[in-house]
Design a protein around this motif. Structure first.
Motif, PDB file in Angstrom:
ATOM      1  N   LEU A 128       1.096  -1.174  -0.471  1.00 49.67           N
ATOM      2  CA  LEU A 128      -0.651  -0.353  -0.436  1.00 49.67           C
ATOM      3  C   LEU A 128       0.933   1.004   0.563  1.00 49.67           C
ATOM      4  O   LEU A 128       0.624   1.967  -0.447  1.00 49.67           O
ATOM      5  CB  LEU A 128      -0.873  -0.258   1.509  1.00 49.67           C
ATOM      6  CG  LEU A 128      -1.725   1.580   1.736  1.00 49.67           C
ATOM      7  CD1 LEU A 128      -2.426   2.230   0.481  1.00 49.67           C
ATOM      8  CD2 LEU A 128      -2.572   1.050   3.036  1.00 49.67           C
ATOM      9  N   ASP A 146       2.512   1.970  -2.974  1.00 48.45           N
ATOM     10  CA  ASP A 146       1.388   2.376  -4.105  1.00 48.45           C
ATOM     11  C   ASP A 146       1.674   4.389  -3.726  1.00 48.45           C
ATOM     12  O   ASP A 146       1.397   4.441  -5.026  1.00 48.45           O
ATOM     13  CB  ASP A 146       0.179   2.059  -4.047  1.00 48.45           C
ATOM     14  CG  ASP A 146      -0.327   1.385  -5.254  1.00 48.45           C
ATOM     15  OD1 ASP A 146       0.894   0.863  -6.599  1.00 48.45           O
ATOM     16  OD2 ASP A 146      -1.243   0.256  -5.129  1.00 48.45           O
ATOM     17  N   SER A 183      -5.065  13.513  -8.869  1.00 53.22           N
ATOM     18  CA  SER A 183      -4.246  13.962  -7.726  1.00 53.22           C
ATOM     19  C   SER A 183      -4.502  12.772  -6.986  1.00 53.22           C
ATOM     20  O   SER A 183      -6.109  12.264  -6.470  1.00 53.22           O
ATOM     21  CB  SER A 183      -4.734  15.518  -6.988  1.00 53.22           C
ATOM     22  OG  SER A 183      -5.340  16.731  -7.749  1.00 53.22           O
ATOM     23  N   GLN A 184      -3.850  12.545  -5.831  1.00 54.55           N
ATOM     24  CA  GLN A 184      -3.762  12.091  -5.125  1.00 54.55           C
ATOM     25  C   GLN A 184      -4.281  12.162  -4.029  1.00 54.55           C
ATOM     26  O   GLN A 184      -3.417  13.151  -3.412  1.00 54.55           O
ATOM     27  CB  GLN A 184      -2.307  11.011  -5.104  1.00 54.55           C
ATOM     28  CG  GLN A 184      -1.460  10.540  -3.623  1.00 54.55           C
ATOM     29  CD  GLN A 184      -2.111   8.848  -4.643  1.00 54.55           C
ATOM     30  OE1 GLN A 184      -2.292   8.266  -5.492  1.00 54.55           O
ATOM     31  NE2 GLN A 184      -2.676   7.741  -3.442  1.00 54.55           N
ATOM     32  N   VAL A 185      -4.725  11.432  -3.016  1.00 59.29           N
ATOM     33  CA  VAL A 185      -5.360  11.880  -2.314  1.00 59.29           C
ATOM     34  C   VAL A 185      -5.297  10.490  -1.040  1.00 59.29           C
ATOM     35  O   VAL A 185      -5.270   9.819  -0.905  1.00 59.29           O
ATOM     36  CB  VAL A 185      -6.427  12.623  -1.580  1.00 59.29           C
ATOM     37  CG1 VAL A 185      -6.873  13.971  -2.605  1.00 59.29           C
ATOM     38  CG2 VAL A 185      -7.035  11.538  -2.091  1.00 59.29           C
ATOM     39  N   LEU A 203      -5.781   7.316   7.279  1.00 59.14           N
ATOM     40  CA  LEU A 203      -4.177   6.629   7.116  1.00 59.14           C
ATOM     41  C   LEU A 203      -3.219   7.512   8.200  1.00 59.14           C
ATOM     42  O   LEU A 203      -3.484   8.523   6.818  1.00 59.14           O
ATOM     43  CB  LEU A 203      -3.892   5.353   6.388  1.00 59.14           C
ATOM     44  CG  LEU A 203      -2.614   3.998   6.138  1.00 59.14           C
ATOM     45  CD1 LEU A 203      -3.370   3.436   7.921  1.00 59.14           C
ATOM     46  CD2 LEU A 203      -2.742   3.061   5.204  1.00 59.14           C
ATOM     47  N   ILE A 256      -3.431   9.549   4.634  1.00 55.83           N
ATOM     48  CA  ILE A 256      -3.877   9.222   3.365  1.00 55.83           C
ATOM     49  C   ILE A 256      -4.778   8.421   3.316  1.00 55.83           C
ATOM     50  O   ILE A 256      -5.770   7.973   4.291  1.00 55.83           O
ATOM     51  CB  ILE A 256      -2.324   8.334   2.452  1.00 55.83           C
ATOM     52  CG1 ILE A 256      -2.098   7.166   2.821  1.00 55.83           C
ATOM     53  CG2 ILE A 256      -1.222   9.394   2.446  1.00 55.83           C
ATOM     54  CD1 ILE A 256      -1.917   6.118   1.962  1.00 55.83           C
ATOM     55  N   LEU A 257      -5.646   8.563   2.110  1.00 55.17           N
ATOM     56  CA  LEU A 257      -7.099   8.292   1.731  1.00 55.17           C
ATOM     57  C   LEU A 257      -6.593   6.791   0.847  1.00 55.17           C
ATOM     58  O   LEU A 257      -7.409   6.093   1.412  1.00 55.17           O
ATOM     59  CB  LEU A 257      -8.028   8.825   1.071  1.00 55.17           C
ATOM     60  CG  LEU A 257      -8.817   9.638   2.809  1.00 55.17           C
ATOM     61  CD1 LEU A 257      -9.026  11.416   1.926  1.00 55.17           C
ATOM     62  CD2 LEU A 257      -9.152   9.703   3.135  1.00 55.17           C
ATOM     63  N   GLY A 258      -5.743   6.804   0.533  1.00 57.83           N
ATOM     64  CA  GLY A 258      -5.760   6.189  -1.266  1.00 57.83           C
ATOM     65  C   GLY A 258      -6.282   5.670  -1.743  1.00 57.83           C
ATOM     66  O   GLY A 258      -7.137   5.327  -2.824  1.00 57.83           O
ATOM     67  N   PHE A 259      -6.653   6.528  -2.948  1.00 59.70           N
ATOM     68  CA  PHE A 259      -7.589   6.949  -3.966  1.00 59.70           C
ATOM     69  C   PHE A 259      -7.089   8.085  -4.924  1.00 59.70           C
ATOM     70  O   PHE A 259      -6.396   8.974  -4.130  1.00 59.70           O
ATOM     71  CB  PHE A 259      -8.561   6.289  -4.418  1.00 59.70           C
ATOM     72  CG  PHE A 259      -9.552   7.816  -3.302  1.00 59.70           C
ATOM     73  CD1 PHE A 259     -10.006   8.649  -4.191  1.00 59.70           C
ATOM     74  CD2 PHE A 259      -9.344   7.854  -2.469  1.00 59.70           C
ATOM     75  CE1 PHE A 259     -11.268   9.865  -3.946  1.00 59.70           C
ATOM     76  CE2 PHE A 259     -10.604   8.721  -1.615  1.00 59.70           C
ATOM     77  CZ  PHE A 259     -11.060   9.669  -2.195  1.00 59.70           C
ATOM     78  N   SER A 260      -7.002   8.384  -6.581  1.00 59.34           N
ATOM     79  CA  SER A 260      -6.994   9.908  -6.544  1.00 59.34           C
ATOM     80  C   SER A 260      -7.942  10.035  -7.725  1.00 59.34           C
ATOM     81  O   SER A 260      -9.339   9.444  -7.306  1.00 59.34           O
ATOM     82  CB  SER A 260      -5.752   9.107  -8.317  1.00 59.34           C
ATOM     83  OG  SER A 260      -4.797   8.538  -7.649  1.00 59.34           O
ATOM     84  N   ARG A 278      -8.231   6.129 -10.086  1.00 61.79           N
ATOM     85  CA  ARG A 278      -7.224   5.316  -9.009  1.00 61.79           C
ATOM     86  C   ARG A 278      -7.680   4.995  -7.593  1.00 61.79           C
ATOM     87  O   ARG A 278      -8.172   5.916  -7.125  1.00 61.79           O
ATOM     88  CB  ARG A 278      -5.972   5.340  -9.587  1.00 61.79           C
ATOM     89  CG  ARG A 278      -4.913   4.313  -9.513  1.00 61.79           C
ATOM     90  CD  ARG A 278      -3.500   4.997 -10.101  1.00 61.79           C
ATOM     91  NE  ARG A 278      -2.732   5.631  -7.766  1.00 61.79           N
ATOM     92  CZ  ARG A 278      -2.667   4.498  -7.432  1.00 61.79           C
ATOM     93  NH1 ARG A 278      -2.200   3.249  -8.489  1.00 61.79           N
ATOM     94  NH2 ARG A 278      -1.747   4.860  -6.868  1.00 61.79           N
ATOM     95  N   THR A 326      -6.105   2.570  -4.556  1.00 63.52           N
ATOM     96  CA  THR A 326      -5.167   2.031  -3.872  1.00 63.52           C
ATOM     97  C   THR A 326      -5.359   0.123  -3.397  1.00 63.52           C
ATOM     98  O   THR A 326      -6.403   0.744  -2.605  1.00 63.52           O
ATOM     99  CB  THR A 326      -4.195   2.762  -3.009  1.00 63.52           C
ATOM    100  OG1 THR A 326      -3.767   3.915  -3.348  1.00 63.52           O
ATOM    101  CG2 THR A 326      -3.008   2.014  -2.453  1.00 63.52           C
ATOM    102  N   PRO A 327      -4.745  -0.160  -3.892  1.00 57.16           N
ATOM    103  CA  PRO A 327      -5.819  -1.338  -3.670  1.00 57.16           C
ATOM    104  C   PRO A 327      -5.020  -2.364  -2.297  1.00 57.16           C
ATOM    105  O   PRO A 327      -4.087  -1.742  -2.051  1.00 57.16           O
ATOM    106  CB  PRO A 327      -5.108  -2.255  -4.706  1.00 57.16           C
ATOM    107  CG  PRO A 327      -4.255  -2.474  -5.135  1.00 57.16           C
ATOM    108  CD  PRO A 327      -4.390  -0.666  -4.896  1.00 57.16           C
ATOM    109  N   GLY A 328      -6.052  -1.837  -1.562  1.00 57.21           N
ATOM    110  CA  GLY A 328      -5.846  -2.511   0.271  1.00 57.21           C
ATOM    111  C   GLY A 328      -5.872  -1.103   1.148  1.00 57.21           C
ATOM    112  O   GLY A 328      -6.125  -0.891   2.047  1.00 57.21           O
ATOM    113  N   GLY A 329      -6.015  -0.223   0.361  1.00 54.68           N
ATOM    114  CA  GLY A 329      -5.729   1.277   0.969  1.00 54.68           C
ATOM    115  C   GLY A 329      -6.754   1.872   1.621  1.00 54.68           C
ATOM    116  O   GLY A 329      -8.308   0.586   1.378  1.00 54.68           O
ATOM    117  N   PRO A 330      -7.703   2.374   2.352  1.00 56.37           N
ATOM    118  CA  PRO A 330      -8.554   2.726   3.184  1.00 56.37           C
ATOM    119  C   PRO A 330     -10.230   2.761   2.292  1.00 56.37           C
ATOM    120  O   PRO A 330     -10.818   3.002   2.551  1.00 56.37           O
ATOM    121  CB  PRO A 330      -8.095   4.559   3.688  1.00 56.37           C
ATOM    122  CG  PRO A 330      -6.312   4.105   3.820  1.00 56.37           C
ATOM    123  CD  PRO A 330      -6.148   3.722   2.793  1.00 56.37           C
TER     124      PRO A 330
END
Lengths: 696, 128
Positions: free
Chosen positions: A589, A592, A694-696, B21, B28-32, B59, B61-65
């Protein structure tokens, strides 16, 4: 601030005997203080006076505007607190006197009045909308008139202030992020919210030129000179009372040169405004457009006012009971340890279960629809029973409780009555427990000088955590490859890897400085390549070097040597890459997140900021995805490498590069199947250069 | 998900609550996200209506929040913690999601499959 009908506020009239005596110091306050409560307040008053003196000194001494504003804010808060404590003291003295009087005159009977329980009241997410003229807001003409504002919140004897916010016409709302919690509030509380503002210009000389004259002068003197003069001649406070509209002062407030806050708006909130969600309240605005501290308020304020009465959060009563459900076996009494809290009576098997957080055996609801009565004396025992009836759905369910002694029964009945009284007083707060988030202690955000551009506000995060991530990945890779090599499969590419590795390792040892030039990308590339433990222990070195220097040189200079070494770097890395054609590479994670952040940085897509070292990283990143596509023949990748440095292939490879990490969800580096081509198309369309992400 | 300017927008939405997280100093939230009123809506690969300037999830992130909370790629974000996201700039959207003092974000998102699910369930009802 001075309300006649507010009983909580008493005043000592200016020039009264009491005030004069206190001022002269003839009477020490301890003469009036009998009880420890008074000495508590006295201590608080002394503390606040010291704080105020300190704030005055600071105000006189400081030169920077921000410090001056903060000091003035603390001065205002301290003054308000002192006045509140003084009035509290006065009130207590009056109550003592009254008590003495009544004691003398008549027998004071037992007080029958029931007092409701206290509770916590929290106010958070204060937001005050502003109403700028559209010409001012959109066209952004003229000098920026700025005000510093803060809120003072007072409930009973507790006064808190929020952080200071600088407001100018680019803001649509004044937002205060603080959560203020008042601990001991009764249900009849009055929470007074006051908004103070102070004009934040350069010169603080207290002139009182009327505004019209000032504007005339400023317009006739020419623009820049006029601006300065206008700031210097800011019109003084517009309200007749010049010390912030405060109640008459008990102790002389030292007049200090510097910014002074004036009351701009106020409102009072009470129990009827308490709700678990945001609500809008009206503000009473004082001051008018002519004042220097004026802000065009819309006239309302949004906030979340929540209350947690103690009857909902604390155990009101607990003890051993015997419970029987009506309609059951008349002899089936269950012995329980009961706890009265909130809207229920929790019945646990044993007392220890309460601390152990074990689920209660059963729960009897106690809310405003519950009926409790003492039943007739049970013929078997001498003790009265207590019957609790609830309506569940359409049915009425009755529980009967009994205790061991008459005093216990009486105590429980008393507790129930008190609980019902509390619920009737706290009304809507007792329906459900409202959440109050305690403000977590956090470091104050570093104050960055306003540079005006969005890009300047971006903070480039250090990649400290990246180094740990990368070394973790590498360690795992090493382990995996070690296992594989033990199995005997040694792909042919390993030899290439080895010789290249020796070269690259040697090079990288010297060129740590140059490595730093590629720092945003090297960590990016490294994790994608598995490493065998014996063959490239230097990779660990590589990563650590990269990460150590990544910070210092994230804005790398495109030195000629970096370009030159663009060659051997990719060659080693690609060979490392090609080692994992047929293996699923699990991704982490954090990796990534970091990868996409780096990618974003590299392409300027992440967080919308441009990395000045964009050209070199992208040129180095280019060979990566291409090699990921066709790992078989090294020659092909070599040839692609040869043209990677040229910018012509950059554009094409960049677009591929943006989605290569994703395409490795399943099979990382094999030839893309037709099913994945649609995904590839998607990825191509997600090119941040065309459409910002944007990545958050 | 097409809308008529000036008219209220109705959509079938799903509530998604994401716990941020903590990673070092960042939450971070884990997405775009992509999109915004200052971006070119024609480039949005997820939107049905190519004039839709809303904020879309590009996008996860796999496994992310966000993944854990059930957010899916291609979702359009309608609200974040009560703040509207259908008419915001890209940077405003990013800022609303990345407030440092918030540990949790509650999103209202919509996606095509939700509407279809509702239609489908309504369809079966009518059959009965």
């Amino acid at each position: 601030m001075f309300c006649r009908n507010q009983t909580a506020r008493a005043t000592v009239a200016r020039g009264s005997a009491l005030e004069m005596e206190i001022r002269r110091g003839k009477f020490r306050k301890s003469v009036f203080l009998d009880t420890s409560q008074d000495s508590d307040i006295q201590k608080k008053i002394d503390h606040e006076i010291r704080m105020r003196d300190g704030a005055c000194k600071l105000l006189a001494a400081c030169s920077q505007r921000d410090q001056a504003l903060e000091a003035a804010k603390s001065l205002q808060t301290c003054s308000t607190r002192i006045m509140a404590y003084m009035s509290e003291l006065q009130r207590m003295k009056e109550a003592q006197v009254m008590q003495k009087v009544t004691r003398r005159s008549s027998d004071a009977g037992p007080m029958d009045d029931r007092l409701p329980c206290k509770g916590k009241v929290a106010i958070s997410d204060l937001r005050i909308p502003l109403m700028w003229k559209d010409t001012e807001y959109f066209k952004n003409k003229g000098e920026l008139h700025r005000c510093a504002v803060f809120c003072l919140l007072q409930l009973g004897g507790e006064i808190f202030d929020t952080d200071m916010v600088i407001v100018d016409r680019t803001l649509t709302d004044i937002c205060f992020d603080n959560t203020i919690v008042f601990s001991e509030a009764g249900p009849g509380f009055e929470l007074r919210v006051e908004l103070y503002s102070c004009c934040s210009e350069d010169d603080y000389s207290a002139g009182s030129t009327p505004r019209k004259l000032a504007s005339k002068l400023s317009s006739s003197l020419g623009r820049s000179a006029g601006k300065k003069l206008r700031a210097a001649m800011e019109p003084g406070p517009c309200s007749p009372v010049s010390n912030g509209g405060a109640a008459p002062l008990l102790l002389p407030v030292p007049s200090v040169p510097g910014p002074k806050y004036h009351l701009l708006a106020h409102t009072t909130l009470s129990l009827s405004h308490v709700q678990d969600s945001f609500r809008t309240h009206d503000l009473t605005i004082s001051g008018n457009e002519e004042c220097s501290y004026w802000l065009p308020l819309y006239g309302s304020m949004c906030c979340r006012l929540a209350a947690q009465p103690h009857c909902m959060t604390q155990q009101m009563m607990s003890g051993c009971l015997k419970v029987k459900q009506c309609g059951g076996d008349p002899q089936s009494w269950t012995k329980v340890y009961a706890v009265l809290k909130g809207t229920s009576l929790f019945c646990y098997h044993r007392q220890e279960d309460v601390e152990a957080n074990i689920e209660p055996a059963f729960t009897i609801g106690i809310n405003k629809d519950t009926r409790i009565r003492a039943s007739e004396k049970d013929p078997h025992s001498k003790v009265q029973n207590i019957c609790i009836s609830n309506q569940y759905g359409g049915e009425e369910v009755t529980h009967t409780l009994t205790t061991d002694s008459r005093e216990d029964t009486h105590r429980w009945m008393e507790a129930f009555w008190q609980h019902f009284y509390d619920m009737s007083q706290w009304k809507q707060c007792c329906d459900d427990l409202m959440k109050i988030e305690l403000p977590s202690p956090r470091k104050p955000a570093p104050v960055t000088p306003k540079q005006g551009s969005l890009y300047h506000e971006m903070v480039i995060e250090s990649s400290d955590d990246l180094s740990s991530t990368v070394s973790d990945i590498l360690a795992r890779r090493m382990q995996e490859l070690e296992l594989r090599s033990q199995l005997g499969t040694s792909p042919t590419w390993m030899s290439v890897f080895e010789e290249n590795n020796a070269k690259s390792a040697g090079r990288t040892r010297h060129c740590t400085s140059r490595l730093s030039g590629h720092s945003p990308c090297t960590p990016h590339r490294l994790p994608r390549s598995p490493a065998s433990p014996h063959r490239c222990p230097q990779l660990g070195l590589l990563s650590s070097d990269a990460s150590l220097t990544s910070d210092s040189d994230s804005h790398c200079s495109t030195s000629p040597c970096s370009q030159h070494h663009g060659w051997p770097e990719p060659s080693s890395s690609f060979s490392l890459l090609s080692s994992s054609p047929s293996r699923l590479r699990p991704r982490t994670l954090s990796l990534d997140a970091k990868l996409s952040t780096l990618r974003g940085r590299g392409y300027g897509g992440g967080g919308a900021f441009q990395c000045p070292c964009q050209p070199p990283p992208s040129s180095l990143l280019a060979p990566l995805p291409i090699s990921s596509r066709s790992p078989r023949s090294q020659r092909s990748t070599q040839t692609t490498l040869s043209c990677s440095s040229s910018t012509s292939s950059n554009s094409s490879s960049n677009s591929e590069g943006s989605h290569s990490p994703e395409s490795s969800e399943g099979v990382p580096f094999s030839r893309p199947s037709p099913a994945r081509r649609s995904l590839r198309n998607l990825r191509a369309r997600l090119d941040p250069r065309n459409w910002l992400q944007s990545q958050v | 998900m097409s809308f008529v300017p000036g008219q209220p927008v109705t959509a079938v939405v799903q509530r998604i609550e994401i716990q941020k997280l903590r990673q070092g100093n960042n939450l971070i939230l884990g997405f775009s996200i992509g999109g915004g009123i200052d971006q070119d809506p024609g480039q949005n690969p997820f939107s049905e209506d190519k004039t839709d300037k809303g904020i879309y999830v590009t996008r996860i992130t796999p496994g992310g929040p966000a993944d854990v909370a059930g957010l899916m790629m291609g979702d359009k974000i309608m609200q974040v913690n009560g703040w509207d996201m259908t008419m915001v700039t890209h940077d405003k959207a990013r800022k609303r999601l990345t407030k440092k003092n918030e540990d949790v974000v509650r999103l209202l998102v919509t996606r095509k499959s939700l509407e279809e699910a509702v239609k489908h369930s309504m369809g079966t009802y009518h059959k009965q």
